[in-house]
Design an enzyme around this catalytic site. Structure first.
Site, PDB file in Angstrom:
ATOM      1  N   LYS A 169      33.939  -8.106  51.565  1.00  0.00           N
ATOM      2  CA  LYS A 169      33.837  -8.823  52.842  1.00  0.00           C
ATOM      3  C   LYS A 169      32.579  -9.666  52.802  1.00  0.00           C
ATOM      4  O   LYS A 169      31.469  -9.160  52.720  1.00  0.00           O
ATOM      5  CB  LYS A 169      33.757  -7.874  54.046  1.00  0.00           C
ATOM      6  CG  LYS A 169      33.869  -8.665  55.357  1.00  0.00           C
ATOM      7  CD  LYS A 169      33.337  -7.959  56.546  1.00  0.00           C
ATOM      8  CE  LYS A 169      31.868  -8.176  56.806  1.00  0.00           C
ATOM      9  NZ  LYS A 169      31.463  -9.583  57.049  1.00  0.00           N
ATOM     10  N   GLU A 244      21.940  -1.536  49.769  1.00  0.00           N
ATOM     11  CA  GLU A 244      20.820  -2.438  49.451  1.00  0.00           C
ATOM     12  C   GLU A 244      20.383  -3.047  50.777  1.00  0.00           C
ATOM     13  O   GLU A 244      21.079  -3.901  51.329  1.00  0.00           O
ATOM     14  CB  GLU A 244      21.287  -3.569  48.525  1.00  0.00           C
ATOM     15  CG  GLU A 244      21.788  -3.111  47.180  1.00  0.00           C
ATOM     16  CD  GLU A 244      20.675  -2.819  46.206  1.00  0.00           C
ATOM     17  OE1 GLU A 244      19.504  -3.045  46.550  1.00  0.00           O
ATOM     18  OE2 GLU A 244      20.982  -2.342  45.108  1.00  0.00           O
ATOM     19  N   CYS A 278      15.506 -10.673  50.702  1.00  0.00           N
ATOM     20  CA  CYS A 278      15.058  -9.299  50.974  1.00  0.00           C
ATOM     21  C   CYS A 278      13.832  -8.932  50.149  1.00  0.00           C
ATOM     22  O   CYS A 278      13.117  -8.005  50.499  1.00  0.00           O
ATOM     23  CB  CYS A 278      16.202  -8.335  50.711  1.00  0.00           C
ATOM     24  SG  CYS A 278      16.931  -8.607  49.089  1.00  0.00           S
ATOM     25  N   GLU A 379      10.839  -7.056  59.472  1.00  0.00           N
ATOM     26  CA  GLU A 379      11.391  -8.057  58.563  1.00  0.00           C
ATOM     27  C   GLU A 379      11.656  -9.330  59.387  1.00  0.00           C
ATOM     28  O   GLU A 379      12.436  -9.296  60.342  1.00  0.00           O
ATOM     29  CB  GLU A 379      12.694  -7.515  57.957  1.00  0.00           C
ATOM     30  CG  GLU A 379      13.218  -8.361  56.835  1.00  0.00           C
ATOM     31  CD  GLU A 379      14.501  -7.782  56.214  1.00  0.00           C
ATOM     32  OE1 GLU A 379      15.341  -7.246  56.942  1.00  0.00           O
ATOM     33  OE2 GLU A 379      14.652  -7.921  54.989  1.00  0.00           O
TER      34      GLU A 379
HETATM   35  P1  NAD Z   1      23.605  -7.719  58.447  1.00  0.00           P
HETATM   36  O1  NAD Z   1      23.278  -6.295  58.184  1.00  0.00           O
HETATM   37  O2  NAD Z   1      23.621  -8.171  59.838  1.00  0.00           O
HETATM   38  O3  NAD Z   1      25.038  -8.080  57.858  1.00  0.00           O
HETATM   39  C1  NAD Z   1      25.349  -7.842  56.504  1.00  0.00           C
HETATM   40  C2  NAD Z   1      26.862  -7.766  56.383  1.00  0.00           C
HETATM   41  O4  NAD Z   1      27.309  -6.631  57.114  1.00  0.00           O
HETATM   42  C3  NAD Z   1      27.606  -8.971  56.952  1.00  0.00           C
HETATM   43  O5  NAD Z   1      28.707  -9.257  56.128  1.00  0.00           O
HETATM   44  C4  NAD Z   1      28.075  -8.456  58.315  1.00  0.00           C
HETATM   45  O6  NAD Z   1      29.231  -9.096  58.784  1.00  0.00           O
HETATM   46  C5  NAD Z   1      28.362  -7.000  57.996  1.00  0.00           C
HETATM   47  N1  NAD Z   1      28.339  -6.099  59.144  1.00  0.00           N
HETATM   48  C6  NAD Z   1      27.620  -6.219  60.292  1.00  0.00           C
HETATM   49  N2  NAD Z   1      27.869  -5.165  61.103  1.00  0.00           N
HETATM   50  C7  NAD Z   1      28.761  -4.376  60.449  1.00  0.00           C
HETATM   51  C8  NAD Z   1      29.407  -3.147  60.779  1.00  0.00           C
HETATM   52  N3  NAD Z   1      29.186  -2.518  61.934  1.00  0.00           N
HETATM   53  N4  NAD Z   1      30.270  -2.612  59.883  1.00  0.00           N
HETATM   54  C9  NAD Z   1      30.500  -3.220  58.699  1.00  0.00           C
HETATM   55  N5  NAD Z   1      29.921  -4.390  58.340  1.00  0.00           N
HETATM   56  C10 NAD Z   1      29.058  -4.962  59.210  1.00  0.00           C
HETATM   57  O7  NAD Z   1      22.596  -8.552  57.533  1.00  0.00           O
HETATM   58  P2  NAD Z   1      22.483 -10.133  57.406  1.00  0.00           P
HETATM   59  O8  NAD Z   1      21.767 -10.613  58.607  1.00  0.00           O
HETATM   60  O9  NAD Z   1      23.788 -10.734  57.054  1.00  0.00           O
HETATM   61  O10 NAD Z   1      21.564 -10.250  56.096  1.00  0.00           O
HETATM   62  C11 NAD Z   1      20.213 -10.083  56.138  1.00  0.00           C
HETATM   63  C12 NAD Z   1      19.800  -8.677  55.751  1.00  0.00           C
HETATM   64  O11 NAD Z   1      20.283  -8.364  54.449  1.00  0.00           O
HETATM   65  C13 NAD Z   1      18.316  -8.517  55.682  1.00  0.00           C
HETATM   66  O12 NAD Z   1      17.946  -7.297  56.283  1.00  0.00           O
HETATM   67  C14 NAD Z   1      18.019  -8.470  54.187  1.00  0.00           C
HETATM   68  O13 NAD Z   1      16.848  -7.833  53.832  1.00  0.00           O
HETATM   69  C15 NAD Z   1      19.231  -7.788  53.688  1.00  0.00           C
HETATM   70  N6  NAD Z   1      19.427  -8.060  52.246  1.00  0.00           N
HETATM   71  C16 NAD Z   1      19.140  -7.068  51.346  1.00  0.00           C
HETATM   72  C17 NAD Z   1      19.289  -7.317  49.982  1.00  0.00           C
HETATM   73  C18 NAD Z   1      18.984  -6.245  48.957  1.00  0.00           C
HETATM   74  O14 NAD Z   1      19.284  -6.450  47.781  1.00  0.00           O
HETATM   75  N7  NAD Z   1      18.403  -5.126  49.345  1.00  0.00           N
HETATM   76  C19 NAD Z   1      19.736  -8.569  49.539  1.00  0.00           C
HETATM   77  C20 NAD Z   1      19.998  -9.553  50.484  1.00  0.00           C
HETATM   78  C21 NAD Z   1      19.842  -9.276  51.851  1.00  0.00           C
END
Ligand code: NAD
Length: 499
Positions: A169, A244, A278, A379
């Site tokens: 997804k 992650e 991240c 963050e």
């Molecule tokens: P997010 O957690 O809001 O969303 C990530 C994904 O999860 C999206 O596809 C979203 O649609 C989905 N999602 C949201 N709510 C959900 C639920 N209840 N059930 C299932 N899926 C759900 O994060 P974002 O704003 O898209 O991305 C930024 C975040 O990602 C930051 O916190 C960043 O640090 C993190 N990130 C971490 C890494 C890593 O390798 N650790 C890499 C890139 C980004």
């Protein structure tokens, strides 16, 4: 659009308007995936699983190598779509995201043929034992919007290299390159259903994917808050998760550091991808003897950064992902200002790019920050670096570890002793010495503490996407096994064979 069983399909959810965040222009409209599409995609992945599981590692490696070539042939298109949907500069998309993805496909093609384990041996009397490293089944993966193509690659390649099939997804904001990746995989011969991509939101698509009974594992990259929710949902069906999550990386500059290298590293590390990374450098912890010089030099470099349209190759910094996110970043910086922090440079929307429908934000350096301040702790996910001075090495390490997160960190020093000390004592899944950002296919990437657990990239990722089976073959030349005497005693000749 959705990509299920080797073809594009319409989703069954609400209509979503795709926007280029650098212009505010509409890029298109499409129906999101919902739980019905999750059912279809998981069914396709389940159908494709037995044949893909039984393919040889060599066959899977060939498919991934063909995919790498297919991605290379459409590199320009991938970079353009990535840049348009995220607002990142075409240089970053074309010279970082796309080559990184191709390298990852090549790495996992090789790694597919090098699954490791214990040597077969006789670990029990009169027997030979060996292990089989086997795939799990249908993996559900959920990716964020910041590096849509690379995140798709990091999730898909190790999973399919190990023999799983996958439903990814992608974020509904940035589906283009993940869908293209699945399309290219099918074009070059990957069997339909091995890679399925859904573009949907978290509530209607993500949750359905995590909860689906045929999804045996969820691999998630995103925020810590959503990661915890996913863990709860997966726990209710006893399924495996790999998380992650967020980060708040420190950048520690010792008094013996090469100041110019550290300043350049701090700028590159904090503004890359608009700081929506991240592992971005977010907290500069600088020895007091260098602090003011460091601040001056970082500000000078940041002030030279070219902000502009992402499709212009001279642009260094494009826009953030959305105006909503830009406003969130701006509000955090405004609160820091009102609490007495010094905004050394940037701190707002650039005047040349200040339109309500575009999502630009200036590279920003904030000094006079206390470790209790929001900008130190939370963050921000924008091009914002905060600094604080330190006096002793102990204090530097304590400040670096003063965060719930533990994804990445860097230490800048010319002392081997300090470098090794920082590498050992900083609580993070990656510690760079005199560098900040490079993540390589061959090395593990993943968090400590609230940044999650499990590894993307490298051979280590196979720990997430495989399960290990012990096979023991008895070689006794008689029906009797000595150890059975512990359980029961046979007297006389009352046995089937009379032995
Ligand atoms: P997010 O957690 O809001 O969303 C990530 C994904 O999860 C999206 O596809 C979203 O649609 C989905 N999602 C949201 N709510 C959900 C639920 N209840 N059930 C299932 N899926 C759900 O994060 P974002 O704003 O898209 O991305 C930024 C975040 O990602 C930051 O916190 C960043 O640090 C993190 N990130 C971490 C890494 C890593 O390798 N650790 C890499 C890139 C980004």
């Amino acid at each position: 659009m959705q990509f299920i069983a080797g073809e594009y399909r319409q989703g069954h959810g609400a209509e979503h308007v795709l926007v280029n965040p650098a212009t505010g222009n509409e890029l298109g409209r499409y129906p999101l995936a919902n739980d019905r599409d999750v059912d279809l995609a998981v069914a396709a992945a389940k159908d494709a699983y037995p044949a893909w599981r039984d393919a040889t590692p060599g066959d899977r490696a060939d498919a991934l190598l063909a995919l790498a070539t297919g991605l290379q042939e459409r590199a320009q298109e991938l970079a353009t779509v990535e840049s348009q949907q995220t607002g990142k500069s075409i240089r970053l998309a074309g010279e970082f995201d796309v080559p990184g993805t191709i390298d990852n496909a090549k790495f996992f093609a090789g790694a597919a043929r090098h699954l490791t384990g214990l040597a077969a041996g006789s670990y029990w009397p009169n027997s030979t034992s060996f292990t089989r490293r086997e795939p799990l089944g249908v993996v559900g993966s959920i990716a964020p919007w910041n590096y849509p193509l690379q995140m798709a690659a990091w999730k898909i390649f190790p999973a399919v290299a190990a023999g799983n099939t996958i439903v990814l997804k992608t974020s509904e904001l940035t589906p283009g390159t993940s869908l293209l990746l699945a399309e290219i995989a099918t074009e070059v011969g990957m069997p339909p259903g091995v890679i399925n991509v859904l573009a949907g939101d978290g509530a209607h698509c993500g949750e359905a994917l995590v909860r689906h009974p045929d999804v045996v594992m969820t691999s998630f990259t995103g925020s810590t808050k959503v990661g915890r929710r996913i863990m709860e949902m997966a726990a209710s069906k006893g399924a495996r998760v790999h998380l992650e999550l967020g980060g708040k990386a420190p950048l520690v500059v010792y008094d013996d550091a090469d100041l110019e290298a550290a300043a350049r590293g701090a700028v590159a590390g904090s503004i890359i991808n608009g700081g929506q990374d991240c592992t971005a450098a977010t907290r500069a912890i600088v020895h007091s003897s260098l602090h003011d010089q460091f601040v001056e030099r970082v500000a000078a470099i940041m002030n030279d950064v070219v902000i502009g349209p992402p499709d212009d190759v001279t642009t260094d910094l494009g826009s953030l992902i959305s105006t909503v996110h830009r406003d969130r970043v701006a509000a955090i910086v405004d609160r820091a200002r009102s609490h007495g922090a010094t905004i050394v440079c940037g701190g707002g929307i650039p005047s040349d790019w200040n339109a309500p429908e575009t999502a630009y934000f200036q590279p920003t350096l904030i000094a006079n920050v206390a470790p209790s301040d929001e900008v130190w702790r939370e963050e921000i996910f924008g091009p914002v670096l905060v600094t604080t001075p330190f006096e002793t090495d102990e204090e530097a390490i304590a400040l670096a570890n003063d965060t719930p997160y533990g994804l990445a960190a860097s230490a800048w020093t010319t002392s081997t002793r300090r470098a090794l000390d920082a590498a050992a004592r900083i609580e993070a899944g990656c510690v760079w010495i005199n560098e900040h950002i490079p993540i390589v296919s061959d090395m593990p990437h993943g968090g400590y503490k609230a940044s999650g657990f499990g590894k993307d990239m490298s051979q280590f990722s196979f720990e997430e996407y495989t399960q290990v089976k012990h096979v023991l073959i008895d070689q006794t030349d008689s029906p009797r096994r000595e150890w059975q005497d512990i359980v029961f005693t046979t007297r006389g000749t009352n046995t089937v064979s009379g032995a």
